[in-house]
Design a protein around this motif. Sequence first.
Motif, PDB file in Angstrom:
ATOM      1  N   ASN A  83     -93.455   8.647 -94.345  1.00 47.44           N
ATOM      2  CA  ASN A  83     -92.237   9.418 -94.066  1.00 47.44           C
ATOM      3  C   ASN A  83     -92.613  10.837 -93.629  1.00 47.44           C
ATOM      4  O   ASN A  83     -93.760  11.244 -93.715  1.00 47.44           O
ATOM      5  N   LYS A  84     -91.644  11.576 -93.170  1.00 45.05           N
ATOM      6  CA  LYS A  84     -91.803  12.962 -92.711  1.00 45.05           C
ATOM      7  C   LYS A  84     -92.671  13.036 -91.445  1.00 45.05           C
ATOM      8  O   LYS A  84     -93.365  14.026 -91.215  1.00 45.05           O
ATOM      9  N   VAL A 113     -94.011   8.621-104.468  1.00 44.68           N
ATOM     10  CA  VAL A 113     -94.074   9.744-105.413  1.00 44.68           C
ATOM     11  C   VAL A 113     -92.836  10.634-105.264  1.00 44.68           C
ATOM     12  O   VAL A 113     -92.218  10.662-104.193  1.00 44.68           O
ATOM     13  N   PRO A 114     -92.479  11.367-106.333  1.00 42.93           N
ATOM     14  CA  PRO A 114     -91.348  12.297-106.209  1.00 42.93           C
ATOM     15  C   PRO A 114     -91.599  13.257-105.047  1.00 42.93           C
ATOM     16  O   PRO A 114     -92.712  13.755-104.879  1.00 42.93           O
ATOM     17  N   GLY A 115     -90.595  13.465-104.214  1.00 46.78           N
ATOM     18  CA  GLY A 115     -90.742  14.381-103.088  1.00 46.78           C
ATOM     19  C   GLY A 115     -91.116  13.690-101.783  1.00 46.78           C
ATOM     20  O   GLY A 115     -91.089  14.303-100.715  1.00 46.78           O
ATOM     21  N   VAL A 116     -91.435  12.409-101.846  1.00 40.34           N
ATOM     22  CA  VAL A 116     -91.819  11.700-100.622  1.00 40.34           C
ATOM     23  C   VAL A 116     -90.613  11.522 -99.696  1.00 40.34           C
ATOM     24  O   VAL A 116     -90.755  11.378 -98.470  1.00 40.34           O
ATOM     25  N   GLY A 117     -89.430  11.581-100.281  1.00 42.13           N
ATOM     26  CA  GLY A 117     -88.218  11.458 -99.472  1.00 42.13           C
ATOM     27  C   GLY A 117     -87.461  10.162 -99.716  1.00 42.13           C
ATOM     28  O   GLY A 117     -86.742   9.685 -98.829  1.00 42.13           O
ATOM     29  N   LYS A 118     -87.562   9.622-100.914  1.00 41.67           N
ATOM     30  CA  LYS A 118     -86.899   8.339-101.186  1.00 41.67           C
ATOM     31  C   LYS A 118     -85.387   8.428-100.999  1.00 41.67           C
ATOM     32  O   LYS A 118     -84.786   7.592-100.327  1.00 41.67           O
ATOM     33  N   SER A 119     -84.786   9.468-101.597  1.00 41.63           N
ATOM     34  CA  SER A 119     -83.325   9.499-101.474  1.00 41.63           C
ATOM     35  C   SER A 119     -82.898   9.821-100.055  1.00 41.63           C
ATOM     36  O   SER A 119     -81.922   9.252 -99.554  1.00 41.63           O
ATOM     37  N   SER A 120     -83.635  10.704 -99.379  1.00 46.78           N
ATOM     38  CA  SER A 120     -83.311  11.001 -97.980  1.00 46.78           C
ATOM     39  C   SER A 120     -83.453   9.731 -97.137  1.00 46.78           C
ATOM     40  O   SER A 120     -82.629   9.447 -96.264  1.00 46.78           O
ATOM     41  N   SER A 154     -89.052   9.147 -90.104  1.00 48.06           N
ATOM     42  CA  SER A 154     -88.571  10.451 -90.538  1.00 48.06           C
ATOM     43  C   SER A 154     -87.153  10.274 -91.061  1.00 48.06           C
ATOM     44  O   SER A 154     -86.246   9.922 -90.314  1.00 48.06           O
ATOM     45  N   ALA A 155     -87.004  10.503 -92.347  1.00 42.94           N
ATOM     46  CA  ALA A 155     -85.662  10.430 -92.924  1.00 42.94           C
ATOM     47  C   ALA A 155     -84.824  11.599 -92.414  1.00 42.94           C
ATOM     48  O   ALA A 155     -83.599  11.555 -92.451  1.00 42.94           O
ATOM     49  N   LYS A 156     -85.509  12.626 -91.915  1.00 35.39           N
ATOM     50  CA  LYS A 156     -84.811  13.805 -91.412  1.00 35.39           C
ATOM     51  C   LYS A 156     -84.197  13.550 -90.039  1.00 35.39           C
ATOM     52  O   LYS A 156     -83.025  13.832 -89.814  1.00 35.39           O
ATOM     53  N   ARG A 170     -77.337  13.071-104.820  1.00 38.55           N
ATOM     54  CA  ARG A 170     -78.191  12.424-103.833  1.00 38.55           C
ATOM     55  C   ARG A 170     -77.376  11.428-103.000  1.00 38.55           C
ATOM     56  O   ARG A 170     -76.394  10.890-103.450  1.00 38.55           O
ATOM     57  N   ASP A 193     -92.415  14.002 -88.624  1.00 33.22           N
ATOM     58  CA  ASP A 193     -91.645  14.838 -87.691  1.00 33.22           C
ATOM     59  C   ASP A 193     -92.280  16.220 -87.610  1.00 33.22           C
ATOM     60  O   ASP A 193     -93.068  16.611 -88.478  1.00 33.22           O
TER      61      ASP A 193
HETATM   62  P1  GDP Z   1     -87.497  11.888-103.432  1.00 35.20           P
HETATM   63  O1  GDP Z   1     -87.903  12.746-104.590  1.00 35.20           O
HETATM   64  O2  GDP Z   1     -88.590  10.926-103.073  1.00 35.20           O
HETATM   65  O3  GDP Z   1     -86.177  11.226-103.598  1.00 35.20           O
HETATM   66  O4  GDP Z   1     -87.408  12.882-102.163  1.00 35.20           O
HETATM   67  P2  GDP Z   1     -86.144  13.590-101.475  1.00 35.20           P
HETATM   68  O5  GDP Z   1     -85.398  12.641-100.636  1.00 35.20           O
HETATM   69  O6  GDP Z   1     -85.404  14.340-102.513  1.00 35.20           O
HETATM   70  O7  GDP Z   1     -86.882  14.587-100.498  1.00 35.20           O
HETATM   71  C1  GDP Z   1     -87.785  15.583-100.941  1.00 35.20           C
HETATM   72  C2  GDP Z   1     -87.831  16.722 -99.930  1.00 35.20           C
HETATM   73  O8  GDP Z   1     -88.386  16.272 -98.704  1.00 35.20           O
HETATM   74  C3  GDP Z   1     -86.446  17.275 -99.572  1.00 35.20           C
HETATM   75  O9  GDP Z   1     -86.550  18.659 -99.430  1.00 35.20           O
HETATM   76  C4  GDP Z   1     -86.126  16.617 -98.244  1.00 35.20           C
HETATM   77  O10 GDP Z   1     -85.279  17.416 -97.453  1.00 35.20           O
HETATM   78  C5  GDP Z   1     -87.503  16.504 -97.610  1.00 35.20           C
HETATM   79  N1  GDP Z   1     -87.594  15.364 -96.685  1.00 35.20           N
HETATM   80  C6  GDP Z   1     -87.216  14.080 -96.941  1.00 35.20           C
HETATM   81  N2  GDP Z   1     -87.450  13.317 -95.862  1.00 35.20           N
HETATM   82  C7  GDP Z   1     -87.980  14.105 -94.911  1.00 35.20           C
HETATM   83  C8  GDP Z   1     -88.439  13.880 -93.567  1.00 35.20           C
HETATM   84  O11 GDP Z   1     -88.408  12.778 -93.020  1.00 35.20           O
HETATM   85  N3  GDP Z   1     -88.963  14.963 -92.901  1.00 35.20           N
HETATM   86  C9  GDP Z   1     -89.047  16.194 -93.463  1.00 35.20           C
HETATM   87  N4  GDP Z   1     -89.548  17.161 -92.733  1.00 35.20           N
HETATM   88  N5  GDP Z   1     -88.595  16.436 -94.711  1.00 35.20           N
HETATM   89  C10 GDP Z   1     -88.082  15.421 -95.440  1.00 35.20           C
END
Ligand code: GDP
Length: 333
Positions: A205-206, A67-74, A241-243, A112, A208
């Motif tokens: 993901n996330k 879903v959007p926000g899951v962290g795909k691009s990160s 954790s993409a972070k 991104r 952390d």
């Molecule tokens: P996308 O919409 O799936 O591409 O998601 P994004 O990569 O844009 O990430 C959405 C938000 O989640 C951003 O604010 C990221 O900084 C945050 N985020 C992504 N990966 C992680 C992670 O592994 N841990 C945490 N804490 N935040 C993350």
Amino acid sequence: MSNDGAADKLETATLAEAVRGGDRRALARAITLVESAKAAHQDESEALLAALLPHSGKSLRLGITGVPGVGKSSFIERFGQHVIAAGHRVAVLAVDPSSKLSGGSILGDKTRMEDLARHPAAFIRPSPTGGTLGGVARRTREAMLVCEAAGFDVIVVETVGVGQSETTVADMVDLFLLLLLPSGGDELQGLKRGIVELADLVAVNKADGELAEAASRTAAEYRAALHLLRPGAETPVLLCSAKTGQGIAEIWQAAEAAREALAASGVLGHKRAHQARAWMWSQVHDTLEARLKADPQVAAQLPALERAVMAGELAPATAARRLLQAFLGPRKD
Ligand code: GDP
């Protein structure tokens, strides 16, 4: 269509050579060509693909959704760099059929994956815009073949975790990775069951900081759910954790292992053969439907027939037969 067919042919051959030689501008040009919807580009595009096809197919094709926000691009930013450090070349493509509607596509946002985008061993291409999901997907699939011929041996195809596009992406990749968010509840995160069933790999993901515990819980719930959904399949459910980068190496390992198992069992060859045939037919369907809708006889009847079908006044089968008759003429058999 063009008077200088010979010149076009020569140019296509030169372009194909440049793509294979790793010329990035040639790669971008080749993809623009195969993405072009212009009829005038079709012959050239087909000739290019024909020249590149024998050099394609040697990659690991990985679909990624969530879903959007899951962290795909990160995730892809980290994952891509890890995979490059392991000696690979990574191309990131996208299928986002909404990119035309939303104006600025989430998947097309150029800011991104900034670090990955700068890496010489990476190539990032936003989703083609406009057209049907089938059309967008076809252009991405062809871009994938071009990237493979250019020596990219890991192709990531990203899509948003809403709607139909996952199924379409699953039909063009070897493996499908579903990214999930840590969640407290025991609901399957508003995802259609079908998407979970498509996944070869699942990663929460996330995982952390404060979310680490919820992530472990979510992973355990999905392990249990997948065990019931796909008994015997043993879909890996991992944490990452993409972070922080934690868990990324394990996901790459799992992807490589799954790909090796597919290749060793012969399933990969079978899967790709069937995918190629399915893509041929989907293109036949799309083209026929477009021709049918453009036919003046059909166009004259279409609105009234659709209305009657929607109102329940006419059986869909009868309306379909009338449309086909208008298009093809009366059946002779
Ligand atoms: P996308 O919409 O799936 O591409 O998601 P994004 O990569 O844009 O990430 C959405 C938000 O989640 C951003 O604010 C990221 O900084 C945050 N985020 C992504 N990966 C992680 C992670 O592994 N841990 C945490 N804490 N935040 C993350």
